[in-house]
Design a protein around this motif. Structure first.
Motif, PDB file in Angstrom:
ATOM      1  N   ASN A   1       9.682  -5.965  11.124  1.00 11.47           N
ATOM      2  CA  ASN A   1       9.653  -6.878   9.974  1.00 11.47           C
ATOM      3  C   ASN A   1       8.279  -6.880   9.291  1.00 11.47           C
ATOM      4  OD1 ASN A   1      12.329  -7.676  10.345  1.00 11.47           O
ATOM      5  ND2 ASN A   1      11.772  -9.294  11.792  1.00 11.47           N
ATOM      6  N   ILE A   2       7.222  -6.832  10.095  1.00 14.23           N
ATOM      7  CA  ILE A   2       5.869  -6.805   9.523  1.00 14.23           C
ATOM      8  C   ILE A   2       5.685  -5.531   8.692  1.00 14.23           C
ATOM      9  CG2 ILE A   2       3.411  -6.516  10.092  1.00 14.23           C
ATOM     10  CD1 ILE A   2       3.902  -8.372  12.523  1.00 14.23           C
ATOM     11  N   ILE A   3       6.060  -4.406   9.276  1.00 16.54           N
ATOM     12  CA  ILE A   3       5.831  -3.130   8.580  1.00 16.54           C
ATOM     13  C   ILE A   3       6.673  -3.060   7.304  1.00 16.54           C
ATOM     14  CG2 ILE A   3       5.857  -0.595   8.806  1.00 16.54           C
ATOM     15  CD1 ILE A   3       3.954  -2.488  10.717  1.00 16.54           C
ATOM     16  N   LYS A   4       7.909  -3.518   7.421  1.00 16.12           N
ATOM     17  CA  LYS A   4       8.820  -3.476   6.259  1.00 16.12           C
ATOM     18  C   LYS A   4       8.273  -4.340   5.107  1.00 16.12           C
ATOM     19  CE  LYS A   4      13.014  -2.606   4.512  1.00 16.12           C
ATOM     20  NZ  LYS A   4      13.495  -1.272   4.235  1.00 16.12           N
ATOM     21  N   LYS A   5       7.760  -5.518   5.443  1.00 19.39           N
ATOM     22  CA  LYS A   5       7.400  -6.466   4.376  1.00 19.39           C
ATOM     23  C   LYS A   5       5.923  -6.445   3.988  1.00 19.39           C
ATOM     24  CE  LYS A   5      11.223  -9.581   5.334  1.00 19.39           C
ATOM     25  NZ  LYS A   5      11.700 -10.532   6.317  1.00 19.39           N
ATOM     26  N   VAL A   6       5.047  -6.072   4.909  1.00 19.84           N
ATOM     27  CA  VAL A   6       3.607  -6.082   4.583  1.00 19.84           C
ATOM     28  C   VAL A   6       3.013  -4.672   4.638  1.00 19.84           C
ATOM     29  CG1 VAL A   6       1.338  -7.009   5.227  1.00 19.84           C
ATOM     30  CG2 VAL A   6       3.346  -8.453   5.429  1.00 19.84           C
ATOM     31  N   GLY A   7       3.523  -3.849   5.554  1.00 22.42           N
ATOM     32  CA  GLY A   7       2.999  -2.490   5.684  1.00 22.42           C
ATOM     33  C   GLY A   7       2.097  -2.338   6.893  1.00 22.42           C
ATOM     34  N   ASN A   8       1.678  -1.095   7.151  1.00 24.39           N
ATOM     35  CA  ASN A   8       0.796  -0.846   8.294  1.00 24.39           C
ATOM     36  C   ASN A   8      -0.660  -1.093   7.897  1.00 24.39           C
ATOM     37  OD1 ASN A   8      -0.409   1.517   7.204  1.00 24.39           O
ATOM     38  ND2 ASN A   8       1.208   2.832   8.035  1.00 24.39           N
ATOM     39  N   TYR A   9      -1.563  -0.987   8.878  1.00 23.71           N
ATOM     40  CA  TYR A   9      -2.980  -1.286   8.628  1.00 23.71           C
ATOM     41  C   TYR A   9      -3.520  -0.453   7.459  1.00 23.71           C
ATOM     42  CZ  TYR A   9      -7.981  -1.830   9.258  1.00 23.71           C
ATOM     43  OH  TYR A   9      -9.306  -2.078   9.025  1.00 23.71           O
ATOM     44  N   GLY A  10      -3.200   0.836   7.463  1.00 21.54           N
ATOM     45  CA  GLY A  10      -3.707   1.719   6.405  1.00 21.54           C
ATOM     46  C   GLY A  10      -3.195   1.302   5.031  1.00 21.54           C
ATOM     47  N   GLU A  11      -1.931   0.899   4.973  1.00 19.27           N
ATOM     48  CA  GLU A  11      -1.381   0.435   3.684  1.00 19.27           C
ATOM     49  C   GLU A  11      -2.082  -0.847   3.234  1.00 19.27           C
ATOM     50  OE1 GLU A  11       2.865   0.666   5.235  1.00 19.27           O
ATOM     51  OE2 GLU A  11       3.192   1.153   3.114  1.00 19.27           O
ATOM     52  N   ILE A  12      -2.331  -1.742   4.179  1.00 20.97           N
ATOM     53  CA  ILE A  12      -3.010  -3.002   3.840  1.00 20.97           C
ATOM     54  C   ILE A  12      -4.412  -2.696   3.311  1.00 20.97           C
ATOM     55  CG2 ILE A  12      -3.970  -5.135   4.823  1.00 20.97           C
ATOM     56  CD1 ILE A  12      -1.566  -5.137   6.800  1.00 20.97           C
ATOM     57  N   PHE A  13      -5.104  -1.769   3.976  1.00 16.27           N
ATOM     58  CA  PHE A  13      -6.460  -1.393   3.545  1.00 16.27           C
ATOM     59  C   PHE A  13      -6.414  -0.771   2.149  1.00 16.27           C
ATOM     60  CE2 PHE A  13     -10.281   1.004   3.063  1.00 16.27           C
ATOM     61  CZ  PHE A  13     -11.247   0.358   3.816  1.00 16.27           C
ATOM     62  N   GLU A  14      -5.545   0.221   1.972  1.00 14.61           N
ATOM     63  CA  GLU A  14      -5.515   0.959   0.699  1.00 14.61           C
ATOM     64  C   GLU A  14      -5.122   0.065  -0.473  1.00 14.61           C
ATOM     65  OE1 GLU A  14      -6.864   3.734   0.158  1.00 14.61           O
ATOM     66  OE2 GLU A  14      -7.172   4.248   2.263  1.00 14.61           O
ATOM     67  N   ARG A  15      -4.122  -0.795  -0.233  1.00 12.72           N
ATOM     68  CA  ARG A  15      -3.621  -1.653  -1.315  1.00 12.72           C
ATOM     69  C   ARG A  15      -4.696  -2.605  -1.843  1.00 12.72           C
ATOM     70  NH1 ARG A  15      -0.131  -5.324   1.594  1.00 12.72           N
ATOM     71  NH2 ARG A  15       1.150  -3.501   1.914  1.00 12.72           N
ATOM     72  N   ASN A  16      -5.528  -3.102  -0.929  1.00 14.54           N
ATOM     73  CA  ASN A  16      -6.487  -4.133  -1.318  1.00 14.54           C
ATOM     74  C   ASN A  16      -7.897  -3.628  -1.575  1.00 14.54           C
ATOM     75  OD1 ASN A  16      -4.800  -6.597  -1.052  1.00 14.54           O
ATOM     76  ND2 ASN A  16      -4.583  -5.844   1.049  1.00 14.54           N
ATOM     77  N   LEU A  17      -8.291  -2.564  -0.865  1.00 11.86           N
ATOM     78  CA  LEU A  17      -9.698  -2.151  -0.896  1.00 11.86           C
ATOM     79  C   LEU A  17      -9.898  -0.670  -1.169  1.00 11.86           C
ATOM     80  CD1 LEU A  17     -10.765  -3.923   2.451  1.00 11.86           C
ATOM     81  CD2 LEU A  17     -11.123  -4.820   0.148  1.00 11.86           C
ATOM     82  N   GLY A  18      -8.827   0.112  -1.063  1.00  9.86           N
ATOM     83  CA  GLY A  18      -8.958   1.574  -0.987  1.00  9.86           C
ATOM     84  C   GLY A  18      -9.234   2.274  -2.291  1.00  9.86           C
ATOM     85  N   LYS A  19      -9.150   3.584  -2.230  1.00 10.59           N
ATOM     86  CA  LYS A  19      -9.513   4.454  -3.350  1.00 10.59           C
ATOM     87  C   LYS A  19      -8.655   4.222  -4.595  1.00 10.59           C
ATOM     88  CE  LYS A  19     -12.881   6.625  -1.513  1.00 10.59           C
ATOM     89  NZ  LYS A  19     -14.196   6.151  -1.966  1.00 10.59           N
TER      90      LYS A  19
END
Ligand SMILES: N[C@@H](CCC(=O)N[C@@H](CS)C(=O)NCC(=O)O)C(=O)O
Length: 347
Positions: free
Chosen positions: A303-321
């Motif tokens: 449920n976490i991965i489906k709705k929020v994403g994995n650590y890398g997705e969380i990083f990229e979405r908010n802070l990444g390139k």
């Protein structure tokens, strides 16, 4: 001499003294299991956050967004399977630690550095480090300084209640140079102190300064000096005494990390539901034995991965390139890619 404009609740040794004086240390520890009961009764998790776009800030619709905010939403999924059953409240670095002690928050997801003083004197227990940071110094380009060691006699703004207060003092003790400290609580006033010329430089977590610089209309007039003065491992903080609540925090964060290691994202998670790998079956709750054994929804990680994403997705979405912030993963990459981000096994 320190020119203290507004001195209050400080960290490290200073924080312990301030806390003692204010009677914070006597705060009763949370009792086993009670935090979760309280949260379930209330129907929402109370999270203390800072205010800094990229880490934590309300968007145009008033919905909180950011790297730390996403871990709060993940936690709401573990507890309620609903990313919105979480209430974010901005609290300054000076206010948030006593507020956690007073039970006003169930957790701080506010770029709090894990330190030994906060563990022993304040009875804070820390979840996994979600961001490895280090203290930086942001200066006006016109100051003509390229290295921290070149600073001498500068007026430096520090934010009250942060580890930065002690670190900058340590730094100048080591270099033998002098500085004048201006202690500021409010986050907007902190940035204005630099832009208005009240101070020559600001010191805070390097990431915080990078985010502040990026938000200025004229970022090119400011330089984030290359040195990092300290280790600032930023981690979720809860009040000690409730092991189950701490473990829920731990494994919520680990689920995002383990998913990245497995290569499972919000986009492809459903394709993994037919995986024959026993570790993935356990992780996603296809084999429900793990969830049953620990008393959580066997599908909490799914449920976490489906709705929020994995650590890398969380990083990229908010802070990444792909964002205007544009941070590299650096130390915040997976351990398999040269970073420090690591999950213990889900078994
Ligand atoms: N990591 C340091 C500093 C924490 C800190 O002040 N973080 C910044 C964000 S990166 C913050 O919360 N600023 C927003 C505010 O002042 O409300 C500590 O734990 O003392």
């Amino acid at each position: 001499m320190l020119n203290t404009v507004k001195r209050g609740f400080t960290c490290g040794a200073g924080l312990a003294v301030a806390a003692l004086a204010a009677g914070f240390i006597a705060a009763a520890p949370a009792q086993a299991g009670l935090t979760l009961d309280k949260i379930k009764e209330r129907g929402v998790i109370k999270v203390g956050v800072g205010s800094q776009a990229g880490f934590f800030a309300p968007d145009a619709n008033g919905r909180w967004q950011g790297f730390f905010v996403d871990f709060g939403r993940a936690l709401a999924i573990t507890v309620f399977n609903d990313p919105d059953k979480v209430e974010f409240t901005n609290s300054s670095p000076q206010q948030r630690l006593p507020a956690l002690q007073a039970g006003q928050f169930d957790i701080l997801l506010s770029a709090v550095t894990q330190t030994i003083t906060r563990a022993f004197k304040l009875n804070f227990h820390f979840g996994p480090v979600v961001f490895y940071d280090g203290q930086g110094i942001l200066v006006k380009k016109s100051l003509g300084v390229n290295k921290a060691s070149e600073l001498d006699g500068a007026t430096i703004g520090v934010q009250s209640g942060t580890t930065g207060e002690q670190n900058i003092a340590d730094f100048f003790k080591k270099t033998g140079k002098t500085y004048k400290s201006v202690v500021i609580e409010d986050t907007a006033t902190f940035t204005q102190a630099l832009t208005s010329g009240r101070v020559d430089a600001l010191t805070q977590d390097g990431t915080d300064l990078g985010l502040r610089r990026a938000a200025l209309p004229n970022p090119d007039e400011y330089v984030l000096l290359p040195e990092r003065l300290s280790k600032e491992p930023l981690a979720p903080a809860v009040l000690g005494g409730d092991d189950r609540w701490l473990e829920i925090v731990n494994w919520t964060v680990y689920a995002t990390i383990q998913a990245e290691e497995f290569g499972i994202t919000s986009q492809n998670v459903d394709t993994f539901l037919t995986s024959e790998d026993p570790a993935i079956k356990r992780f996603l709750g296809v084999d429900p034995s793990l969830g049953q054994a620990i008393g959580l929804d066997p599908k909490f990680a799914y449920n976490i991965i489906k709705k929020v994403g994995n650590y890398g997705e969380i990083f990229e979405r908010n802070l990444g390139k792909s964002t205007k912030i544009g941070f590299d993963r650096g130390l915040n990459n997976l351990w398999t890619k040269g970073g420090l981000i690591y999950s213990p096994p889900f078994r």
